[in-house]
Design an enzyme around this catalytic site. Sequence first.
Site, PDB file in Angstrom:
ATOM      1  N   GLY A   1       1.044  -1.321   0.129  1.00 51.44           N
ATOM      2  CA  GLY A   1       0.040   0.109   0.020  1.00 51.44           C
ATOM      3  C   GLY A   1       0.830   1.240   0.002  1.00 51.44           C
ATOM      4  O   GLY A   1       2.146   1.356   0.032  1.00 51.44           O
ATOM      5  N   CYS A   2       0.165   2.246  -0.042  1.00 55.02           N
ATOM      6  CA  CYS A   2       1.022   3.498  -0.305  1.00 55.02           C
ATOM      7  C   CYS A   2       1.578   3.998   1.051  1.00 55.02           C
ATOM      8  O   CYS A   2       2.570   4.338   1.040  1.00 55.02           O
ATOM      9  CB  CYS A   2       0.032   4.839  -0.902  1.00 55.02           C
ATOM     10  SG  CYS A   2      -1.748   5.040  -0.365  1.00 55.02           S
ATOM     11  N   TYR A   3       0.819   4.254   2.025  1.00 53.93           N
ATOM     12  CA  TYR A   3       1.054   4.648   3.368  1.00 53.93           C
ATOM     13  C   TYR A   3       2.241   3.663   3.814  1.00 53.93           C
ATOM     14  O   TYR A   3       3.141   4.123   4.465  1.00 53.93           O
ATOM     15  CB  TYR A   3      -0.159   4.630   4.270  1.00 53.93           C
ATOM     16  CG  TYR A   3      -0.871   5.802   4.228  1.00 53.93           C
ATOM     17  CD1 TYR A   3      -0.830   7.009   4.384  1.00 53.93           C
ATOM     18  CD2 TYR A   3      -2.296   5.620   4.140  1.00 53.93           C
ATOM     19  CE1 TYR A   3      -1.376   8.227   4.371  1.00 53.93           C
ATOM     20  CE2 TYR A   3      -3.200   6.727   4.212  1.00 53.93           C
ATOM     21  CZ  TYR A   3      -2.823   7.819   4.245  1.00 53.93           C
ATOM     22  OH  TYR A   3      -3.526   9.046   4.322  1.00 53.93           O
TER      23      TYR A   3
END
Lengths: 346, 346, 346, 346
Positions: B152-154
């Site tokens: 994921g991005c985070y």
Amino acid sequence: MAKNGVTIGIVGGTGYTGVELLRLLAQHPKCELKAITSRKEAGLGVAELFPNLRGRIGLKFSDPAKSELARCDLVFFATPNGVAMEQARTLVDAGVRIIDIAADFRLKDVALWEKWYGVKHACPDLVAEAVYGLPEIHRERIREARLVANPGCYPTAVQLGFLPLLEAGIVDMDHLIADAKSGVSGAGRRAEVHTLLAEASDNFKAYGVTGHRHEPEIAQGLSGLAGRAIGLVFVPHLAPMIRGIHATLYARLTAKSDLQALYENRFAQETFVDVMPAGSHPDTRSVRGANFCRIAVHQPGAGDTVVVLSVIDNLVKGAAGQAVQNMNIMFGFPESTGLEQLALLP
Amino acid sequence: MAKNGVTIGIVGGTGYTGVELLRLLAQHPKCELKAITSRKEAGLGVAELFPNLRGRIGLKFSDPAKSELARCDLVFFATPNGVAMEQARTLVDAGVRIIDIAADFRLKDVALWEKWYGVKHACPDLVAEAVYGLPEIHRERIREARLVANPGCYPTAVQLGFLPLLEAGIVDMDHLIADAKSGVSGAGRRAEVHTLLAEASDNFKAYGVTGHRHEPEIAQGLSGLAGRAIGLVFVPHLAPMIRGIHATLYARLTAKSDLQALYENRFAQETFVDVMPAGSHPDTRSVRGANFCRIAVHQPGAGDTVVVLSVIDNLVKGAAGQAVQNMNIMFGFPESTGLEQLALLP
Amino acid sequence: MAKNGVTIGIVGGTGYTGVELLRLLAQHPKCELKAITSRKEAGLGVAELFPNLRGRIGLKFSDPAKSELARCDLVFFATPNGVAMEQARTLVDAGVRIIDIAADFRLKDVALWEKWYGVKHACPDLVAEAVYGLPEIHRERIREARLVANPGCYPTAVQLGFLPLLEAGIVDMDHLIADAKSGVSGAGRRAEVHTLLAEASDNFKAYGVTGHRHEPEIAQGLSGLAGRAIGLVFVPHLAPMIRGIHATLYARLTAKSDLQALYENRFAQETFVDVMPAGSHPDTRSVRGANFCRIAVHQPGAGDTVVVLSVIDNLVKGAAGQAVQNMNIMFGFPESTGLEQLALLP
Amino acid sequence: MAKNGVTIGIVGGTGYTGVELLRLLAQHPKCELKAITSRKEAGLGVAELFPNLRGRIGLKFSDPAKSELARCDLVFFATPNGVAMEQARTLVDAGVRIIDIAADFRLKDVALWEKWYGVKHACPDLVAEAVYGLPEIHRERIREARLVANPGCYPTAVQLGFLPLLEAGIVDMDHLIADAKSGVSGAGRRAEVHTLLAEASDNFKAYGVTGHRHEPEIAQGLSGLAGRAIGLVFVPHLAPMIRGIHATLYARLTAKSDLQALYENRFAQETFVDVMPAGSHPDTRSVRGANFCRIAVHQPGAGDTVVVLSVIDNLVKGAAGQAVQNMNIMFGFPESTGLEQLALLP
């Protein structure tokens, strides 16, 4: 006080704090604007610089040398840092009360002030007398003050957010963290490259992690609340928006407490602090143009870290609005007089 | 592998991760796009939906039922969560390698995944086999993987930021704090009120303080690095910008260390992690459209709290770019092939 | 030409045109950057000023006095107006070819130039020789040019939009209207109040209705296409975005024509002009970071007014990208070399 | 009228027009809000949906079926098009006056309305009676109206801008051009992809060049002013901002006139139309949150084309503010009652 209410002078007033103060005073029923001074813009109509004031503020900027500030009941300094300290003594001696929206009288430790602001303080004796203008903490002293040091924007959001925790003494006071995000108007109406739309829009960054002037101001206030020196890590960020501060605060709990009740009770009598329902996430836009601080308190995963979300409009509760709130207290008006605007949403 | 390079299929591709993947693949010299499927948009030209691809991607969205995915070398899932797990088994059995840019295979603990994603997992056995596609940690295993779970991005920004501290074991691992800010494209190309420009622009807010799906993913990764369970408070925020994640990370130091050297040494061989000079504050725009993570490490006031600033483009290093990086590793291309675009600044 | 391709010097390069040119040249396979000069920033690493270039451009700004510009094959001027005209003669005499991205050589009428730019022209003889670098009109002359005057951003969007109508001679040439909207980067990387994010964001305004420097440049180009003097009303506007120009053009039809076919045929061979399908409305973001002009042509209500929508990225097709396109033409490279980036969307 | 002033009901009110109307009415001294209905949100506190109203509006959305609308003095419809026409007859018959902020009663030609809005009109007889609520033109008829059709946002900006020219009869009325730019809130608070921040931010585009519902409304109004059918090309654009309309108007002069004096004289008695000094360029932000239309008139190069710049806040003078202005006229209050807010700048 004249029959038209408080007579007001403004020194400076060509920046964002100035135009916001003018917007609020123009709608305040109990004050009369007598003079606004600017060496650089003397002769220019205020509404020529700020067209939102067209038709409502007919005043022109006047030369500080020729102004009638000494005959006002109250003078606001909406100036760069270092101006108010040069003029405050004369005005105070003339019986004029002062609200300095800049930073000249915020730090009680003059040596510390001089270190952060890089100049010698011109008026250290008035520093001692000045009252720090955060009404939710110092309301009674503001009432009688001759000189009010209006708090900074970050310090307002951070202090109000931590206040109940520190008064209750239920967190590790050596390791407070304030991760704060500000809109670009906080940098003022100065021509600088890094706040151009082409630089700051669609971008996000921290700044001043190695040191920011608001850190000692916050630390002074929090230490006052705690009754001891506190430890603080303060990380400001620049967010791609015009107005608004969002402070995300972290502290380690050292005792159990009903945090929601603690916050609601502490601020129950405060007109301008709104404790949101449990589980809330306040938007900065919910206070855009309004003199509110909205706060939510969280305890993620029921762990030992408390997370406080505190939002203000940096130009209103973080500057001009709080200054008007202080004026209302100083002159015995209901505290919300002229501050009843609702936030502009969307 | 065909003479034109890897043959590629994409499932989904009507969202932001999809268009970004197409942008990158269109400029990749070693791959040939064979099919892109979308039940809803079947028959529509890809460039009709995304006009930036006009003249470069002639393909139309095709019906998943009739597609030739099983004859591709590699299939990317740029789908909502829950789609890849339904189709992965068939493709893997047909010898197709998979990169799932969604979340289906990220969490090793299937029960935990089911709790956060609210559905029963359709393919738990492949979860065990799937390799978590963060090259800076799992490069060797990615090389041979049949199924890569793209992070994921985070989680990408936070894990890369904490990585050297946890590997070195010099912080209090029970009290990590990740204060993360994301642009709105992180919410995807879905019609929702809260991400309208009129809602999200000129505004800032936290969300999901009570729980966010990326928290267990981050905790899993950090625990892997630490070799023990870690404690994490993760607070995501929505910033009024299109792209970019800025993670501000806080940890309590338990041992002395030259932090700048620690970070520089750890990432010295990493093409896509850029440790900035001491005292830096990376902008998210410095990685806009580029597959970089830029990191700065600070120790404010020489105290015992370390502050790490980590920025990525959520759609590139946080999604499609990292997927292409994983593809390059899986197929033996130089890791930066097709990923040499520089960030768009301003 | 060296074996590594064209050797390149850049004069200036600390503004937005400069960083965009560097971004494009860093990805161009046929050129070698030898020097970039800046009196003010001499000694500073280019990537220190523009962190998106970190790791890709190692060059430092050098003192113009000591630079090796005269030994380059090609020098770009990415300078404020008035710099190129001082240095062009010496370089041309030394056999260096020049592309001036500023305005010094755009207007053939030197007296008119001096009126609009407020200084005496230092080099009028080279004005006569200079070729106006709009490849879609002057490609053949650009090929051999020693000195190319790269068009302005508004002039590029407006001229390409009107071009087929004027060549066909089917509109009232005395009453052309160009209503143009530009992102803020068009104002350059100069510290000015009116382009601060706090001023220009969430705002829209016209400017220069009483006169703008690009008006005579556009009029010159359109008159050239028309074969006679044309009449133009040009109204530029500042839009709250970083990049992009949207020109909305209005003309009165004097003859019937299949407008869609007219436009498609005229630009059929042009790589960088994309005529959209009938009924389209091009987004500026569809060309963000890319060297395209996208055009749509409308005839509302089948009336006698034609409306043309023409979009470019002001920093790419409106400045640095067009400069690279001109370089490709001048040095015999395929016209799209190094210009194959797709627009960043979202 | 009750002693607390006008009793008010609102139908709808969950969109941007609704929240803006609530913001204005909450600060209006002469009205009492009795009911706000929403089938979908019945039972929800208004301030839960719109946190800027916390502490000021305690009302909950109520079920339309059970509401007390028929006992109000005035009902505002802040609904999608097509709702007011279903309910207006009953309310009017019960003696309730109505202001429809939607489009149901704006077009006098019912067949034309049905063509553009795609449904059969439920109440054509009230169309004939309805007064078009542009006070600067129809003030006297508004005073007595039972049913006011509040103008659209584009129509307000365009009609006020052209008004003096058409009344004076000094332009070519067959070839009027209105190039209009709107902030995204004009599209309403509806979940749609094209108005997401990630789509609409940092972007600019035209839309509806082939036809827009506001075109017949504008044409009807302008024809009324001209006393004959006029010809109009109307091109709306979507600008990346929340609020604001900027209309740039073009017309061919057919007679000489002192345009500045013409405009100043026409609007000299109008509280909410501000003719700027000659040479001005009004910002949309100068009316953000305020009920003003600011206008500047230009004659570029002293040629035969007049250019008018007209700005409003689409939610205030373009919707809710104008509705309150109409209410003030209908109930005999000073026209600016409750509308004295100054624009928020910055």
